[in-house]
Design an enzyme around this catalytic site. Structure first.
Site, PDB file in Angstrom:
ATOM      1  N   VAL A 109      49.773  22.067   2.885  1.00  0.00           N
ATOM      2  CA  VAL A 109      49.710  20.931   1.966  1.00  0.00           C
ATOM      3  C   VAL A 109      50.571  21.188   0.721  1.00  0.00           C
ATOM      4  CG1 VAL A 109      48.141  19.659   0.431  1.00  0.00           C
ATOM      5  CG2 VAL A 109      47.469  20.140   2.794  1.00  0.00           C
ATOM      6  N   THR A 146      39.776  25.022   1.746  1.00  0.00           N
ATOM      7  CA  THR A 146      38.334  24.781   1.577  1.00  0.00           C
ATOM      8  C   THR A 146      37.699  24.868   2.971  1.00  0.00           C
ATOM      9  OG1 THR A 146      38.873  22.411   1.585  1.00  0.00           O
ATOM     10  CG2 THR A 146      38.390  23.392  -0.547  1.00  0.00           C
ATOM     11  N   CYS A 174      41.328  20.983   9.402  1.00  0.00           N
ATOM     12  CA  CYS A 174      40.702  19.763   8.877  1.00  0.00           C
ATOM     13  C   CYS A 174      39.641  19.140   9.780  1.00  0.00           C
ATOM     14  CB  CYS A 174      41.781  18.723   8.600  1.00  0.00           C
ATOM     15  SG  CYS A 174      42.890  19.229   7.297  1.00  0.00           S
ATOM     16  N   ARG A 216      44.707  27.999  13.440  1.00  0.00           N
ATOM     17  CA  ARG A 216      43.428  27.961  12.731  1.00  0.00           C
ATOM     18  C   ARG A 216      42.429  27.097  13.505  1.00  0.00           C
ATOM     19  NH1 ARG A 216      45.229  26.134   6.873  1.00  0.00           N
ATOM     20  NH2 ARG A 216      46.445  24.748   8.173  1.00  0.00           N
TER      21      ARG A 216
HETATM   22  N1  LIG Z   1      46.787  21.304   6.859  1.00  0.00           N
HETATM   23  C1  LIG Z   1      46.534  20.020   6.883  1.00  0.00           C
HETATM   24  O1  LIG Z   1      47.013  19.331   7.793  1.00  0.00           O
HETATM   25  C2  LIG Z   1      45.678  19.355   5.796  1.00  0.00           C
HETATM   26  C3  LIG Z   1      45.654  17.962   5.750  1.00  0.00           C
HETATM   27  C4  LIG Z   1      44.907  17.332   4.769  1.00  0.00           C
HETATM   28  C5  LIG Z   1      44.149  18.088   3.876  1.00  0.00           C
HETATM   29  N2  LIG Z   1      44.153  19.450   3.941  1.00  0.00           N
HETATM   30  C6  LIG Z   1      43.351  20.174   2.948  1.00  0.00           C
HETATM   31  O2  LIG Z   1      44.224  20.756   1.994  1.00  0.00           O
HETATM   32  C7  LIG Z   1      43.713  22.026   1.546  1.00  0.00           C
HETATM   33  C8  LIG Z   1      44.738  23.103   1.806  1.00  0.00           C
HETATM   34  O3  LIG Z   1      44.963  23.209   3.207  1.00  0.00           O
HETATM   35  P1  LIG Z   1      46.250  23.894   3.824  1.00  0.00           P
HETATM   36  O4  LIG Z   1      46.281  23.491   5.253  1.00  0.00           O
HETATM   37  O5  LIG Z   1      47.431  23.661   2.967  1.00  0.00           O
HETATM   38  O6  LIG Z   1      45.830  25.435   3.721  1.00  0.00           O
HETATM   39  P2  LIG Z   1      46.811  26.686   3.897  1.00  0.00           P
HETATM   40  O7  LIG Z   1      45.934  27.831   4.251  1.00  0.00           O
HETATM   41  O8  LIG Z   1      47.963  26.331   4.774  1.00  0.00           O
HETATM   42  O9  LIG Z   1      47.396  26.890   2.444  1.00  0.00           O
HETATM   43  C9  LIG Z   1      46.618  27.241   1.343  1.00  0.00           C
HETATM   44  C10 LIG Z   1      47.346  28.323   0.586  1.00  0.00           C
HETATM   45  O10 LIG Z   1      46.610  28.588  -0.609  1.00  0.00           O
HETATM   46  C11 LIG Z   1      46.731  29.986  -0.878  1.00  0.00           C
HETATM   47  N3  LIG Z   1      45.671  30.354  -1.798  1.00  0.00           N
HETATM   48  C12 LIG Z   1      44.377  30.655  -1.532  1.00  0.00           C
HETATM   49  N4  LIG Z   1      43.713  30.912  -2.675  1.00  0.00           N
HETATM   50  C13 LIG Z   1      44.608  30.770  -3.674  1.00  0.00           C
HETATM   51  C14 LIG Z   1      44.526  30.889  -5.080  1.00  0.00           C
HETATM   52  N5  LIG Z   1      43.379  31.202  -5.676  1.00  0.00           N
HETATM   53  N6  LIG Z   1      45.634  30.678  -5.806  1.00  0.00           N
HETATM   54  C15 LIG Z   1      46.812  30.359  -5.204  1.00  0.00           C
HETATM   55  N7  LIG Z   1      46.949  30.237  -3.877  1.00  0.00           N
HETATM   56  C16 LIG Z   1      45.857  30.426  -3.124  1.00  0.00           C
HETATM   57  C17 LIG Z   1      46.644  30.618   0.492  1.00  0.00           C
HETATM   58  O11 LIG Z   1      47.185  31.918   0.478  1.00  0.00           O
HETATM   59  C18 LIG Z   1      47.468  29.644   1.339  1.00  0.00           C
HETATM   60  O12 LIG Z   1      48.820  30.008   1.427  1.00  0.00           O
HETATM   61  C19 LIG Z   1      42.403  22.212   2.303  1.00  0.00           C
HETATM   62  O13 LIG Z   1      41.346  21.730   1.517  1.00  0.00           O
HETATM   63  C20 LIG Z   1      42.571  21.335   3.522  1.00  0.00           C
HETATM   64  O14 LIG Z   1      41.326  20.912   4.037  1.00  0.00           O
HETATM   65  C21 LIG Z   1      44.930  20.093   4.888  1.00  0.00           C
END
Ligand SMILES: NC(=O)c1ccc[n+]([C@@H]2O[C@H](COP(=O)([O-])OP(=O)(O)OC[C@H]3O[C@@H](n4cnc5c(N)ncnc54)[C@H](O)[C@@H]3O)[C@@H](O)[C@H]2O)c1
Length: 397
Positions: free
Chosen positions: A13, A86, A261, A328
């Site tokens: 994201v 999350t 998700c 994941r």
């Molecule tokens: N992947 C999807 O398709 C998608 C779609 C909609 C919503 N979301 C939501 O968006 C959020 C993020 O998901 P994502 O898929 O991008 O996750 P992700 O794991 O791909 O990316 C999250 C990143 O945050 C980093 N991180 C963790 N703790 C941190 C901190 N304290 N400070 C800085 N960086 C930190 C992690 O190392 C990781 O690289 C989640 O809540 C998810 O549910 C994801």
């Protein structure tokens, strides 16, 4: 004047969002705690299918994008976007540890007048009752000195039509000012921004979007089991039902949902319902059916081979959806576990994933007793399996 912003979490994201904002003219600091990710992205190695290294490198060269773990850049950022994971914890409960630790870091450097937008998926009430107090407590600012908004991400990896720019974005704020500021910010690089009356509405909207998918995918998976037993081609059933021009939306059978998700967000909603004494039975049943799908296909494999003991089984495609490398919450993990449990010798092939759970992808070949097509990536050439029987988790056979 250069408008600086910070995007916390540079994953699926946060990274595309950071690059879209940089392309719109913002000076973006991507903050990321995973050092390996920082090194890779800085050197143009992009772990996300929909984002080219050329796009990222261009913004790095222009000086509009930088990734680091230096949270002090928050001091000079007018907008902060939180995109941290999350997930669920070991007890299947919402795990806000990443959100909490990122907020602790942010609040150390937070200046008055900053707009903080949460994009991570959360339970209703989290923006107002957890994020805002944590920011004010940590920074010493009053609640009227920080504008807090919630705008959920709707990314659909590999979708060629609906991307970050074209997918309408819902935006909400604790105050009208926060909502208006967030709306103006996103309008610089997203075509359609829709304002919601409250963060609770936007938080719940995100959760029902993904719960809707879980419930419907689990529904069609249960129907596909039923059709299989009756010898009815489920794909043709869906094709026929889809000719109805209203009131029906096709969903397709699979080995179950995966990713960060769809299997996770509905549990956030169910958990929120439980906390106020209401049940979320649709979600619970859909989650149960989803979790049973890998076991169902272990049973189907057993039916095909009579016994799985010492049989060589190749699982084809291990990521949670076609054409991505993301493993994941992939249901394929439970499939392989179930096959091994029945005594099968398992191998897997996935050129997108390559390394996974300490094992490596093997080549497609004809030396197996059975191949299970779990995730049908476009690149796969199944003719390489020769006369190996195929159990297709996506179709009717
Ligand atoms: N992947 C999807 O398709 C998608 C779609 C909609 C919503 N979301 C939501 O968006 C959020 C993020 O998901 P994502 O898929 O991008 O996750 P992700 O794991 O791909 O990316 C999250 C990143 O945050 C980093 N991180 C963790 N703790 C941190 C901190 N304290 N400070 C800085 N960086 C930190 C992690 O190392 C990781 O690289 C989640 O809540 C998810 O549910 C994801």
């Amino acid at each position: 004047m250069k408008q600086k912003i910070a995007v916390i979490g540079q994953g699926y994201v946060g990274l595309p969002l950071a690059i879209a904002a940089a392309e719109a003219g913002f000076y973006v600091n991507g903050l990321e705690t995973n050092e390996d990710r920082v090194t890779k992205i800085s050197s143009g190695v992009i772990p996300i299918e929909d984002l080219s290294s050329a796009r990222v490198n261009k913004q790095i060269e222009l000086g509009r994008y930088k990734i680091s773990n230096d949270f002090s850049v928050i001091k000079e950022s007018s907008v902060i976007l939180i995109c941290v994971p999350t997930p669920l914890n070991a007890n299947n409960q919402p795990d806000l540890s990443f959100l909490n630790s990122s907020v602790t870091e942010i609040s150390r450097y937070l200046s008055p007048g900053t707009l903080v937008i949460l994009e991570s998926t959360v339970e209703p009430g989290t923006t107002r009752n957890i994020l805002l107090p944590a920011l004010t407590y940590g920074s010493g600012l009053n609640s009227d000195q920080v504008d807090v908004a919630f705008s959920p991400e709707r990314i659909d990896p590999t979708n060629k039509v609906w991307n970050l720019k074209t997918t309408p974005k819902i935006v909400s704020g604790i105050t009208e000012l926060a909502r208006k500021r967030a709306s103006k910010f996103y309008s610089k690089f997203i075509n359609t921004v829709i304002e919601c009356d409250s963060p609770e509405i936007a938080e719940t909207a995100k959760l029902i979007e993904n719960s809707f998918r879980l419930v419907n995918i689990s529904f069609i998976n249960e129907i596909s089991i039923f059709c299989n037993r009756l010898g009815i081609d489920v794909e043709k059933v869906i094709e026929a039902a889809s000719t109805k021009p209203y009131g029906f939306m096709p969903f397709y059978p699979s080995i179950g949902v995966g990713g960060h998700c769809i299997p996770v967000d509905p549990i956030y909603l169910a958990n929120a319902a439980k906390s106020v004494g209401v049940s979320a039975r649709f979600i619970e049943l859909a989650d149960q059916i989803n979790q049973e799908m890998p076991g169902y296909f272990v049973g189907r494999a057993e039916e095909k081979l009579t016994s799985l003991q010492n049989k060589k089984i190749l699982v084809v495609g291990v990521s949670y959806k076609p054409n991505v490398a993301d493993v994941r919450e992939t249901p394929v993990e439970a499939l392989i576990f179930g096959l091994k449990n029945k005594g099968a010798e398992t191998f897997w092939h996935d050129d997108l994933v390559k390394d996974w759970n300490g094992e490596k992808s093997v080549a497609l070949s004809n030396k197996y007793d059975l191949a299970i097509l779990a995730t049908p990536h476009d690149y796969l050439d199944l003719t390489k399996l020769g006369d190996v029987p195929i159990l297709n988790t996506r179709g009717s056979n």
